[in-house]
Design a protein around this motif. Structure first.
Motif, short mmCIF file in Angstrom:
data_model
loop_
_atom_site.label_atom_id
_atom_site.label_comp_id
_atom_site.label_asym_id
_atom_site.label_seq_id
_atom_site.Cartn_x
_atom_site.Cartn_y
_atom_site.Cartn_z
N VAL A 131 0.83 -1.20 0.00
CA VAL A 131 0.00 0.00 0.00
C VAL A 131 0.87 1.25 0.00
O VAL A 131 1.96 1.28 0.57
CB VAL A 131 -0.97 0.04 1.20
CG1 VAL A 131 -2.07 -0.99 1.03
CG2 VAL A 131 -0.25 -0.17 2.51
N GLY A 132 0.36 2.29 -0.67
CA GLY A 132 1.02 3.59 -0.72
C GLY A 132 0.01 4.69 -0.45
O GLY A 132 -1.07 4.43 0.08
N ARG A 133 0.35 5.93 -0.88
CA ARG A 133 -0.48 7.07 -0.51
C ARG A 133 -1.21 7.76 -1.66
O ARG A 133 -2.20 8.42 -1.43
CB ARG A 133 0.39 8.13 0.18
CG ARG A 133 0.81 7.77 1.59
CD ARG A 133 1.36 8.99 2.32
NE ARG A 133 1.72 8.68 3.69
CZ ARG A 133 2.94 8.33 4.08
NH1 ARG A 133 3.90 8.23 3.18
NH2 ARG A 133 3.18 8.05 5.34
N VAL A 134 -0.73 7.63 -2.89
CA VAL A 134 -1.22 8.49 -3.97
C VAL A 134 -2.39 7.84 -4.72
O VAL A 134 -2.25 6.74 -5.25
CB VAL A 134 -0.10 8.84 -4.97
CG1 VAL A 134 -0.63 9.73 -6.09
CG2 VAL A 134 1.04 9.53 -4.24
N LEU A 135 -3.52 8.53 -4.76
CA LEU A 135 -4.68 8.10 -5.54
C LEU A 135 -4.70 8.84 -6.87
O LEU A 135 -4.34 10.01 -6.94
CB LEU A 135 -5.97 8.41 -4.80
CG LEU A 135 -6.65 7.29 -4.00
CD1 LEU A 135 -7.89 7.85 -3.31
CD2 LEU A 135 -7.02 6.12 -4.87
N GLU A 136 -5.14 8.12 -7.91
CA GLU A 136 -5.35 8.71 -9.24
C GLU A 136 -4.07 9.36 -9.76
O GLU A 136 -3.00 8.80 -9.63
CB GLU A 136 -6.56 9.66 -9.18
CG GLU A 136 -7.84 8.93 -8.74
CD GLU A 136 -9.01 9.83 -8.50
OE1 GLU A 136 -8.82 11.03 -8.26
OE2 GLU A 136 -10.14 9.33 -8.52
N ASN A 137 -4.16 10.54 -10.38
CA ASN A 137 -3.00 11.19 -10.97
C ASN A 137 -2.23 10.24 -11.90
O ASN A 137 -1.05 9.97 -11.69
CB ASN A 137 -2.07 11.71 -9.86
CG ASN A 137 -0.98 12.63 -10.41
OD1 ASN A 137 -1.18 13.30 -11.41
ND2 ASN A 137 0.16 12.66 -9.75
N PRO A 138 -2.89 9.69 -12.94
CA PRO A 138 -2.25 8.69 -13.80
C PRO A 138 -1.02 9.23 -14.53
O PRO A 138 -1.02 10.36 -15.01
CB PRO A 138 -3.36 8.31 -14.79
CG PRO A 138 -4.30 9.46 -14.77
CD PRO A 138 -4.26 10.02 -13.39
N GLU A 140 3.59 8.33 -15.22
CA GLU A 140 4.79 7.54 -14.95
C GLU A 140 5.05 7.36 -13.46
O GLU A 140 5.44 6.28 -13.01
CB GLU A 140 6.00 8.20 -15.62
CG GLU A 140 7.29 7.43 -15.46
CD GLU A 140 8.44 8.07 -16.20
OE1 GLU A 140 9.57 7.51 -16.14
OE2 GLU A 140 8.23 9.11 -16.85
N GLU A 141 4.84 8.42 -12.66
CA GLU A 141 5.17 8.35 -11.25
C GLU A 141 4.22 7.47 -10.46
O GLU A 141 4.56 7.01 -9.36
CB GLU A 141 5.17 9.76 -10.66
CG GLU A 141 6.29 10.65 -11.21
CD GLU A 141 6.30 12.01 -10.57
OE1 GLU A 141 5.41 12.29 -9.73
OE2 GLU A 141 7.19 12.81 -10.91
N THR A 142 3.04 7.21 -11.00
CA THR A 142 2.06 6.39 -10.27
C THR A 142 1.73 5.11 -11.01
O THR A 142 0.74 4.44 -10.68
CB THR A 142 0.75 7.18 -10.05
OG1 THR A 142 0.14 7.46 -11.33
CG2 THR A 142 1.01 8.49 -9.32
N VAL A 143 2.53 4.73 -11.99
CA VAL A 143 2.17 3.60 -12.85
C VAL A 143 2.03 2.30 -12.06
O VAL A 143 1.26 1.41 -12.45
CB VAL A 143 3.21 3.44 -13.99
CG1 VAL A 143 4.55 2.94 -13.45
CG2 VAL A 143 2.68 2.54 -15.09
N ASN A 144 2.73 2.16 -10.94
CA ASN A 144 2.64 0.91 -10.17
C ASN A 144 1.40 0.84 -9.28
O ASN A 144 1.22 -0.12 -8.54
CB ASN A 144 3.90 0.73 -9.30
CG ASN A 144 4.02 1.77 -8.21
OD1 ASN A 144 3.44 2.86 -8.30
ND2 ASN A 144 4.79 1.46 -7.18
N ARG A 145 0.50 1.83 -9.40
CA ARG A 145 -0.71 1.86 -8.58
C ARG A 145 -1.98 1.59 -9.38
O ARG A 145 -3.08 1.78 -8.85
CB ARG A 145 -0.83 3.22 -7.86
CG ARG A 145 0.24 3.44 -6.81
CD ARG A 145 0.18 4.87 -6.27
NE ARG A 145 1.07 5.07 -5.15
CZ ARG A 145 2.37 5.33 -5.23
NH1 ARG A 145 2.93 5.43 -6.43
NH2 ARG A 145 3.11 5.49 -4.16
N TRP A 146 -1.85 1.14 -10.61
CA TRP A 146 -3.02 0.95 -11.46
C TRP A 146 -3.21 -0.53 -11.78
O TRP A 146 -2.33 -1.18 -12.35
CB TRP A 146 -2.89 1.76 -12.74
CG TRP A 146 -2.90 3.23 -12.47
CD1 TRP A 146 -1.81 4.03 -12.24
CD2 TRP A 146 -4.04 4.08 -12.34
NE1 TRP A 146 -2.22 5.32 -12.00
CE2 TRP A 146 -3.58 5.38 -12.05
CE3 TRP A 146 -5.42 3.86 -12.46
CZ2 TRP A 146 -4.45 6.46 -11.87
CZ3 TRP A 146 -6.27 4.93 -12.29
CH2 TRP A 146 -5.79 6.21 -12.01
#
Length: 203
Positions: A131-138, A140-146
């Motif tokens: 688990v991490g902190r960042v929701l949405e904001n698609p 490169e920096e959030t690619v591992n959260r989708w």
């Protein structure tokens, strides 16, 4: 006179194909009651096969971030999650669409709740769901959260990591399954997908 007729026929041919394509990509995911999954509504992620354990929960190994594990008892639904599709205007959760998953209504030491895939860990190079902190904001920096929800070949559902929110990224793709870690079963990339169903949390 032939040119306008040809143009019209091409348009007539193209429109149905476009509509069929949009329909295919908008197929909703359904819960155990036959209702489509809705963004911002709480759902339990449960195993398809009864007697094979419970829902998903947080696993704390002494340091942040938490990992995500399957509860041992089938009567333990674990923690409910929210699904957040990449298109915030979606009224339901579609199949094969990038989405964030996060636990809600929980307070942890790490103050983190959004699912993300880890980098390779240990000698095996396994990649776990943490688990991490960042929701949405698609991007490169959030690619591992989708993640995505896909149909299993037998007709039920599975969770998949294969994000398309970043056009220049080349992420690893694979099914989410259960990986043994001591006495625990942690979620991570696996050749054997974790077959799941979704149960709406009662208000």
């Amino acid at each position: 006179m032939k040119f306008p007729i040809l143009t019209i026929s091409l348009i007539v041919t193209f429109i149905p194909f476009s509509l069929l394509s949009n329909t295919a990509t908008s197929t909703p995911v359904y819960d155990v009651d036959g209702e489509p999954l809705i963004p911002e509504i709480g759902y339990y992620i449960l195993p398809l096969i009864r007697g094979s354990g419970g829902g998903v929960e947080l696993y704390y190994n002494g340091s942040c971030p938490y990992y995500i594990a399957q509860a041992f008892s089938e009567v333990d639904y674990g923690f409910p999650v929210h699904f957040h599709p990449v298109n915030p205007d979606e009224g339901t959760i579609p199949l094969s669409t990038d989405l964030n998953i996060d636990f809600y209504d929980i307070i942890t030491v790490c103050q983190q709740s959004v699912w993300q895939l880890s980098d390779p860990e240990g000698d095996s190079g396994s990649r776990y769901v943490r688990v991490g902190r960042v929701l949405e904001n698609p991007g490169e920096e959030t690619v591992n959260r989708w993640f995505k929800i896909e149909t299993h070949p037998r007709g039920d559902y599975k969770l998949v990591f294969c994000p398309t929110v970043c056009e220049t990224c080349r992420p690893v793709c694979g099914d989410i399954g259960l990986l043994s870690q001591g006495d625990s079963r942690l979620l991570g990339l696996s050749d054997e997908p974790y077959r799941v169903v979704f149960k709406r949390k009662e208000d």
